[in-house]
Design an enzyme around this catalytic site. Structure first.
Site, PDB file in Angstrom:
ATOM      1  N   GLU A  21       0.820  -1.207   0.000  1.00 12.61           N
ATOM      2  CA  GLU A  21       0.000   0.000   0.000  1.00 12.61           C
ATOM      3  C   GLU A  21       0.859   1.265   0.000  1.00 12.61           C
ATOM      4  O   GLU A  21       0.383   2.338  -0.350  1.00 12.61           O
ATOM      5  CB  GLU A  21      -0.908   0.041   1.242  1.00 12.61           C
ATOM      6  CG  GLU A  21      -1.998  -0.996   1.236  1.00 12.61           C
ATOM      7  CD  GLU A  21      -2.859  -0.900   2.482  1.00 12.61           C
ATOM      8  OE1 GLU A  21      -4.052  -0.585   2.342  1.00 12.61           O
ATOM      9  OE2 GLU A  21      -2.328  -1.144   3.586  1.00 12.61           O
ATOM     10  N   TYR A  53     -15.007  27.533   1.150  1.00 16.80           N
ATOM     11  CA  TYR A  53     -15.067  26.098   0.852  1.00 16.80           C
ATOM     12  C   TYR A  53     -13.816  25.635   0.114  1.00 16.80           C
ATOM     13  O   TYR A  53     -13.286  24.558   0.392  1.00 16.80           O
ATOM     14  CB  TYR A  53     -16.265  25.732  -0.028  1.00 16.80           C
ATOM     15  CG  TYR A  53     -17.561  26.419   0.240  1.00 16.80           C
ATOM     16  CD1 TYR A  53     -18.366  26.835  -0.799  1.00 16.80           C
ATOM     17  CD2 TYR A  53     -18.011  26.631   1.546  1.00 16.80           C
ATOM     18  CE1 TYR A  53     -19.584  27.453  -0.565  1.00 16.80           C
ATOM     19  CE2 TYR A  53     -19.214  27.257   1.794  1.00 16.80           C
ATOM     20  CZ  TYR A  53     -20.001  27.670   0.726  1.00 16.80           C
ATOM     21  OH  TYR A  53     -21.202  28.287   0.963  1.00 16.80           O
ATOM     22  N   GLU A  73      -7.637   6.540  10.617  1.00 12.62           N
ATOM     23  CA  GLU A  73      -7.954   7.202  11.876  1.00 12.62           C
ATOM     24  C   GLU A  73      -6.993   8.359  12.159  1.00 12.62           C
ATOM     25  O   GLU A  73      -7.401   9.430  12.599  1.00 12.62           O
ATOM     26  CB  GLU A  73      -7.906   6.200  13.040  1.00 12.62           C
ATOM     27  CG  GLU A  73      -8.980   5.143  12.992  1.00 12.62           C
ATOM     28  CD  GLU A  73      -8.641   3.916  12.132  1.00 12.62           C
ATOM     29  OE1 GLU A  73      -9.348   2.908  12.276  1.00 12.62           O
ATOM     30  OE2 GLU A  73      -7.697   3.964  11.316  1.00 12.62           O
ATOM     31  N   LYS A  98     -11.954   4.821   1.809  1.00 17.17           N
ATOM     32  CA  LYS A  98     -10.843   4.275   1.018  1.00 17.17           C
ATOM     33  C   LYS A  98     -11.418   3.205   0.090  1.00 17.17           C
ATOM     34  O   LYS A  98     -11.550   2.044   0.466  1.00 17.17           O
ATOM     35  CB  LYS A  98      -9.787   3.699   1.965  1.00 17.17           C
ATOM     36  CG  LYS A  98      -8.515   3.251   1.299  1.00 17.17           C
ATOM     37  CD  LYS A  98      -7.526   2.806   2.384  1.00 17.17           C
ATOM     38  CE  LYS A  98      -6.268   2.252   1.794  1.00 17.17           C
ATOM     39  NZ  LYS A  98      -5.371   1.748   2.869  1.00 17.17           N
TER      40      LYS A  98
END
Length: 124
Positions: A21, A53, A73, A98
Site C-alpha cells: 500500500e 469552501y 484514523e 478508502k
C-alpha cells in the site's frame, strides 16, 4: 447552527499499513460537514465573512498528500485538528473512505465528529 458541506472530495495519496500500500498513491474520498454561524456572511455577502469552501478543500488535500500516515484514523484526526486551527468552525463531521481497500466492499472508512471544545482541553 448552520452547516457547510463538501461531498466526494477526491485526493490521491499514499496510505496504508501494508508495504504494497505504501508503493502507489490510492484514492481517498472525503465528505465534510462544517458547523458554522453563517449569519454574518449572509448579511454582508462577502467571502471574508464566510468559511471559504475552496480553502477548506485545499487544506484537506494538502494535509492528506503530505502526511501519508498508515491509518485512516490518524489522517482523520490530523485533518480535524487542522481545520479547527485554520477556520472558524464550531463542529466537524468527517467521513473518510478508502475505495477498494477490502475485497468485495465498495469502500471502507471512518467517520468522526468533533467540536471546537474537544481541542481546548489540556492543551490538545
Amino acid at each position: 447552527m448552520d452547516r457547510i458541506h463538501i461531498r466526494g472530495l477526491h485526493v490521491e495519496t499514499i496510505i496504508g499499513v501494508h508495504a504494497w500500500e505504501r508503493q502507489l498513491k490510492r484514492p481517498l474520498l472525503f465528505d465534510l460537514d462544517l458547523g458554522v454561524d453563517a449569519r454574518e456572511a449572509a448579511a454582508s455577502d462577502r467571502v471574508r465573512d464566510a468559511v471559504d469552501y475552496a480553502a477548506v478543500a485545499e487544506a484537506v488535500t494538502r494535509l492528506a498528500e503530505a502526511e501519508q500516515p498508515a491509518l485512516l484514523e490518524t489522517l482523520a484526526e490530523r485533518i480535524a485538528r487542522r481545520l479547527f486551527s485554520e477556520f472558524p468552525i464550531q463542529t466537524l463531521r468527517l467521513v473518510l473512505s478508502k475505495p477498494g481497500a477490502v475485497a468485495g466492499a465498495k469502500s471502507v472508512g471512518i467517520e468522526i465528529e468533533r467540536r471546537r471544545e474537544d481541542y481546548a482541553v489540556c492543551g490538545r
